[in-house]
Design a protein around this motif. Structure first.
Motif, PDB file in Angstrom:
ATOM      1  N   ASP A   1       0.875  -1.182   0.000  1.00 57.10           N
ATOM      2  CA  ASP A   1       0.000   0.000   0.000  1.00 57.10           C
ATOM      3  C   ASP A   1       0.910   1.230   0.000  1.00 57.10           C
ATOM      4  O   ASP A   1       1.421   1.648   1.047  1.00 57.10           O
ATOM      5  N   VAL A   2       1.132   1.796  -1.188  1.00 58.14           N
ATOM      6  CA  VAL A   2       2.120   2.883  -1.307  1.00 58.14           C
ATOM      7  C   VAL A   2       1.684   4.135  -0.560  1.00 58.14           C
ATOM      8  O   VAL A   2       2.518   4.983  -0.205  1.00 58.14           O
ATOM      9  N   ALA A   3       0.389   4.270  -0.310  1.00 56.90           N
ATOM     10  CA  ALA A   3      -0.103   5.468   0.361  1.00 56.90           C
ATOM     11  C   ALA A   3       0.018   5.369   1.876  1.00 56.90           C
ATOM     12  O   ALA A   3      -0.144   6.370   2.572  1.00 56.90           O
ATOM     13  N   GLY A   4       0.317   4.148   2.381  1.00 57.52           N
ATOM     14  CA  GLY A   4       0.347   3.976   3.825  1.00 57.52           C
ATOM     15  C   GLY A   4      -0.975   4.372   4.436  1.00 57.52           C
ATOM     16  O   GLY A   4      -1.038   5.042   5.480  1.00 57.52           O
TER      17      GLY A   4
ATOM     18  N   ASP B   1      -3.578   6.177  -6.135  1.00 61.45           N
ATOM     19  CA  ASP B   1      -4.446   7.355  -6.156  1.00 61.45           C
ATOM     20  C   ASP B   1      -4.532   8.041  -4.790  1.00 61.45           C
ATOM     21  O   ASP B   1      -4.946   9.197  -4.689  1.00 61.45           O
ATOM     22  N   LEU B   2      -4.113   7.306  -3.735  1.00 62.06           N
ATOM     23  CA  LEU B   2      -4.180   7.872  -2.385  1.00 62.06           C
ATOM     24  C   LEU B   2      -2.848   8.461  -1.929  1.00 62.06           C
ATOM     25  O   LEU B   2      -2.747   8.973  -0.808  1.00 62.06           O
ATOM     26  N   ALA B   3      -1.823   8.384  -2.785  1.00 65.33           N
ATOM     27  CA  ALA B   3      -0.486   8.867  -2.407  1.00 65.33           C
ATOM     28  C   ALA B   3      -0.147  10.126  -3.201  1.00 65.33           C
ATOM     29  O   ALA B   3      -0.630  10.337  -4.317  1.00 65.33           O
ATOM     30  N   ASP B   4       0.723  10.984  -2.625  1.00 62.96           N
ATOM     31  CA  ASP B   4       1.152  12.165  -3.378  1.00 62.96           C
ATOM     32  C   ASP B   4       2.375  11.817  -4.220  1.00 62.96           C
ATOM     33  O   ASP B   4       2.966  10.751  -4.081  1.00 62.96           O
ATOM     34  N   GLU B   5       2.732  12.732  -5.078  1.00 60.99           N
ATOM     35  CA  GLU B   5       3.809  12.471  -6.048  1.00 60.99           C
ATOM     36  C   GLU B   5       5.137  12.175  -5.349  1.00 60.99           C
ATOM     37  O   GLU B   5       5.916  11.333  -5.789  1.00 60.99           O
ATOM     38  N   GLN B   6       5.395  12.850  -4.252  1.00 58.99           N
ATOM     39  CA  GLN B   6       6.656  12.647  -3.529  1.00 58.99           C
ATOM     40  C   GLN B   6       6.734  11.220  -2.959  1.00 58.99           C
ATOM     41  O   GLN B   6       7.773  10.568  -3.035  1.00 58.99           O
ATOM     42  N   GLN B   7       5.624  10.775  -2.394  1.00 56.11           N
ATOM     43  CA  GLN B   7       5.581   9.407  -1.876  1.00 56.11           C
ATOM     44  C   GLN B   7       5.831   8.394  -2.982  1.00 56.11           C
ATOM     45  O   GLN B   7       6.609   7.443  -2.823  1.00 56.11           O
ATOM     46  N   LEU B   8       5.173   8.600  -4.120  1.00 55.24           N
ATOM     47  CA  LEU B   8       5.287   7.658  -5.239  1.00 55.24           C
ATOM     48  C   LEU B   8       6.725   7.569  -5.740  1.00 55.24           C
ATOM     49  O   LEU B   8       7.244   6.468  -5.999  1.00 55.24           O
ATOM     50  N   GLN B   9       7.375   8.704  -5.884  1.00 50.93           N
ATOM     51  CA  GLN B   9       8.754   8.721  -6.385  1.00 50.93           C
ATOM     52  C   GLN B   9       9.702   8.046  -5.398  1.00 50.93           C
ATOM     53  O   GLN B   9      10.596   7.281  -5.785  1.00 50.93           O
ATOM     54  N   LYS B  10       9.507   8.343  -4.112  1.00 49.95           N
ATOM     55  CA  LYS B  10      10.381   7.769  -3.079  1.00 49.95           C
ATOM     56  C   LYS B  10      10.297   6.234  -3.070  1.00 49.95           C
ATOM     57  O   LYS B  10      11.318   5.528  -3.030  1.00 49.95           O
ATOM     58  N   ILE B  11       9.090   5.739  -3.135  1.00 44.83           N
ATOM     59  CA  ILE B  11       8.891   4.281  -3.055  1.00 44.83           C
ATOM     60  C   ILE B  11       9.400   3.599  -4.317  1.00 44.83           C
ATOM     61  O   ILE B  11      10.071   2.556  -4.258  1.00 44.83           O
TER      62      ILE B  11
ATOM     63  N   LYS C   1      16.805  -1.465  -5.004  1.00 46.66           N
ATOM     64  CA  LYS C   1      16.929  -2.828  -4.465  1.00 46.66           C
ATOM     65  C   LYS C   1      16.977  -3.891  -5.570  1.00 46.66           C
ATOM     66  O   LYS C   1      17.219  -5.068  -5.303  1.00 46.66           O
ATOM     67  N   GLY C   2      16.724  -3.466  -6.820  1.00 44.96           N
ATOM     68  CA  GLY C   2      16.782  -4.405  -7.941  1.00 44.96           C
ATOM     69  C   GLY C   2      15.480  -5.110  -8.253  1.00 44.96           C
ATOM     70  O   GLY C   2      15.464  -6.079  -9.028  1.00 44.96           O
ATOM     71  N   TYR C   3      14.373  -4.648  -7.676  1.00 44.75           N
ATOM     72  CA  TYR C   3      13.080  -5.286  -7.944  1.00 44.75           C
ATOM     73  C   TYR C   3      12.378  -4.620  -9.124  1.00 44.75           C
ATOM     74  O   TYR C   3      12.446  -3.393  -9.289  1.00 44.75           O
ATOM     75  N   ALA C   4      11.689  -5.425  -9.932  1.00 45.70           N
ATOM     76  CA  ALA C   4      10.779  -4.865 -10.934  1.00 45.70           C
ATOM     77  C   ALA C   4       9.589  -4.290 -10.175  1.00 45.70           C
ATOM     78  O   ALA C   4       8.987  -4.975  -9.347  1.00 45.70           O
ATOM     79  N   TYR C   5       9.249  -3.025 -10.460  1.00 49.86           N
ATOM     80  CA  TYR C   5       8.222  -2.333  -9.686  1.00 49.86           C
ATOM     81  C   TYR C   5       7.125  -1.833 -10.616  1.00 49.86           C
ATOM     82  O   TYR C   5       7.409  -1.225 -11.665  1.00 49.86           O
ATOM     83  N   PHE C   6       5.860  -2.071 -10.220  1.00 49.54           N
ATOM     84  CA  PHE C   6       4.717  -1.663 -11.036  1.00 49.54           C
ATOM     85  C   PHE C   6       3.717  -0.892 -10.181  1.00 49.54           C
ATOM     86  O   PHE C   6       3.062  -1.472  -9.312  1.00 49.54           O
ATOM     87  N   PRO C   7       3.607   0.428 -10.406  1.00 53.02           N
ATOM     88  CA  PRO C   7       2.567   1.205  -9.708  1.00 53.02           C
ATOM     89  C   PRO C   7       1.203   0.866 -10.305  1.00 53.02           C
ATOM     90  O   PRO C   7       1.073   0.637 -11.509  1.00 53.02           O
ATOM     91  N   MET C   8       0.173   0.791  -9.455  1.00 51.60           N
ATOM     92  CA  MET C   8      -1.148   0.432  -9.982  1.00 51.60           C
ATOM     93  C   MET C   8      -2.250   0.900  -9.040  1.00 51.60           C
ATOM     94  O   MET C   8      -2.023   1.279  -7.888  1.00 51.60           O
ATOM     95  N   MET C   9      -3.459   0.853  -9.572  1.00 50.86           N
ATOM     96  CA  MET C   9      -4.682   1.036  -8.788  1.00 50.86           C
ATOM     97  C   MET C   9      -5.580  -0.127  -9.185  1.00 50.86           C
ATOM     98  O   MET C   9      -6.301  -0.064 -10.193  1.00 50.86           O
ATOM     99  N   ALA C  10      -5.501  -1.214  -8.402  1.00 54.36           N
ATOM    100  CA  ALA C  10      -6.172  -2.463  -8.777  1.00 54.36           C
ATOM    101  C   ALA C  10      -7.673  -2.284  -8.921  1.00 54.36           C
ATOM    102  O   ALA C  10      -8.295  -2.891  -9.803  1.00 54.36           O
ATOM    103  N   ALA C  11      -8.281  -1.468  -8.087  1.00 54.32           N
ATOM    104  CA  ALA C  11      -9.738  -1.327  -8.094  1.00 54.32           C
ATOM    105  C   ALA C  11     -10.267  -0.813  -9.430  1.00 54.32           C
ATOM    106  O   ALA C  11     -11.381  -1.167  -9.839  1.00 54.32           O
ATOM    107  N   ILE C  12      -9.481   0.027 -10.137  1.00 59.55           N
ATOM    108  CA  ILE C  12      -9.930   0.550 -11.441  1.00 59.55           C
ATOM    109  C   ILE C  12      -9.096  -0.017 -12.581  1.00 59.55           C
ATOM    110  O   ILE C  12      -9.138   0.485 -13.704  1.00 59.55           O
ATOM    111  N   HIS C  13      -8.295  -1.052 -12.270  1.00 60.26           N
ATOM    112  CA  HIS C  13      -7.512  -1.789 -13.280  1.00 60.26           C
ATOM    113  C   HIS C  13      -6.356  -0.964 -13.847  1.00 60.26           C
ATOM    114  O   HIS C  13      -5.735  -1.332 -14.837  1.00 60.26           O
ATOM    115  N   TYR C  14      -5.998   0.152 -13.210  1.00 61.81           N
ATOM    116  CA  TYR C  14      -4.891   0.969 -13.714  1.00 61.81           C
ATOM    117  C   TYR C  14      -3.560   0.271 -13.431  1.00 61.81           C
ATOM    118  O   TYR C  14      -3.253  -0.095 -12.295  1.00 61.81           O
TER     119      TYR C  14
END
Length: 427
Positions: free
Chosen positions: A246-249, A286-296, A303-316
């Motif tokens: 949960d990127v928005a915490g 959608d619940l996080a601000d731009e600074q949070q998103l960039q930091k995460i 760390k070398g992980y493939a990372y995918f931002p998403m909003m599962a509820a709306i399929h984004y």
């Protein structure tokens, strides 16, 4: 909601073999009919088979003992006893069968091949088997051998290509609901998911994989806290893990700390799990601000992980994640199947050494040797293999059987019977 049962301990007992018959042919005008005792029937087996109609081990809460039918005794006129009926025990696909005492894996019921958990005892020979030119009136027969019995542990480990892990309420159930036909309970509180949910993700003709929504793992799960310990075993077969955060915490937790906590629990439960490929899905963008998103995002990329931002509820962002998962699965070996662990002969003899009682009896110049521990060893020895046969000879010498036979008066060339094994004694 029914309780999900994925662990059970049961007792199985195969049928005993029927006894051979002592009988002599009696017919008018026939002076000496001779022995005609029939053999006993074989005891039934306890057989495990996979049923795709079962999804839990809940049936084993109510029935814990399974016994197959005994073989019938032989009769006169060379009538053989009927073999005992097998008992077939149905289990869900993915059930791992272990010996409850040693923890040794006996079978992984992930395919369609049945597994004989306990073999029925062999039927005893009737006296017609023992007639020879020098022993024309044998007045003895062999008893049937007892069927195998054992206590078993059953563990259900789901057969899924991809496992969704993460804290409760981060969106795992939502994700599996939008990419598959699975319909999990979804609500805004912890532990909505009380059972693992499986869904088939289809990406077009010929391309699909199975995804499992593993109920929320929390700190201390590997030690039994929350629901995690009960379901961590279902992660073990997964070829790839998708860690949902949960990127928005939104619940006041730090998503990075959540990620590290879950990984620590996986490490404690089974260090091999941390060697599995892991993809990170950052949900609730959608619940996080731009600074949070960039930091995460930067943290996981560093760390070398493939990372995918998403909003599962709306399929984004979900399609990009699923396509990447499918690409990675194509590079990985198939789902793990646990290999059965055979019992080394020496270990079997050592475990039997605590109870090495046996009897030697003589009847019509045949020496019979019987003992439960001997029967167990014989069931594991291949008498067509020279090394196995040599090993069994050493067991007879070291256990005192040969000395006991000599004390009973056995001579060179006399017949010795150890259950189904018959041989001429050699000094």
């Amino acid at each position: 909601m029914p309780h999900f049962i994925d662990h059970a301990t049961i007792f199985v007992k195969a049928g005993d073999g029927g006894n051979g018959s002592v009988s002599f042919h009696r017919e008018k005008y026939v002076a000496a009919g001779g022995p005609d005792g029939g053999d006993g029937g074989r005891g039934g087996d306890v057989i495990f088979e996979v049923s795709d109609h079962l999804t839990t081990l809940s049936d084993f809460r109510y029935k814990r003992k399974y016994k197959a039918e005994n073989g019938q005794d032989g009769r006169g006129s060379r009538s053989f006893g009927r073999s005992g009926k097998d008992i077939v025990v149905k289990v869900p696909r993915g059930t791992v069968v272990k010996d409850a005492v040693t923890g040794r894996i006996l079978a992984d019921l992930s395919g369609d091949e049945p597994f004989i958990a306990a073999k029925g005892g062999r039927g005893g020979w009737g006296n017609s088997h023992f007639a020879t030119s020098t022993r024309q009136v044998p007045r003895f027969a062999k008893p049937g051998t007892p069927g195998e019995e054992r206590e078993l542990t059953l563990e259900l480990k789901l057969l899924a290509d991809v496992g969704l892990v993460g804290f409760p309420n981060v969106g795992k159930s939502t994700l599996i609901s939008v990419v598959s036909e699975a319909k999990p309970n979804i609500a805004d509180y912890h532990f909505t998911t009380l059972i693992p949910n499986l869904g088939v993700v289809r990406l077009g003709e010929g391309t699909s994989f199975v995804m499992a929504d593993i109920p929320g793992i929390i700190e201390g799960a590997s030690e039994g806290v929350g629901l995690g310990y009960e379901f961590l075993r279902h992660v073990e077969r997964c070829r790839l893990l998708v860690h949902v955060v949960d990127v928005a915490g939104s619940e006041g937790r730090d998503p990075i700390q959540d990620f590290e906590t879950i990984n620590a629990e996986l490490q404690k439960y089974n260090p091999e799990l941390m060697e599995r490929p892991m993809i990170v899905a950052g949900n609730k963008c959608d619940l996080a601000d731009e600074q949070q998103l960039q930091k995460i995002e930067q943290y996981f990329k560093d760390k070398g992980y493939a990372y995918f931002p998403m909003m599962a509820a709306i399929h984004y962002g979900v399609d990009d994640l699923i396509k990447y998962v499918a690409q990675e699965l194509a590079k990985l070996p198939p789902i793990r199947i646990y290999e059965a662990e055979p019992v080394p002969l020496e270990e079997l003899a050592e475990s039997a050494s605590k109870d090495r009682d046996f009897t030697v009896r003589k009847q019509d110049n045949v020496y019979f040797v019987e003992g439960k521990w001997l029967l167990k060893i014989m069931q594991s020895v291949n008498f067509d293999d020279y090394e196995s046969l040599q090993y069994f000879q050493r067991v007879l010498i070291n256990s005192g059987v040969i000395d006991a036979l000599r004390q009973a008066g056995v001579q060179e060339g006399d017949t010795v019977c150890v259950y189904d094994l018959e041989f001429d004694f050699v000094n």
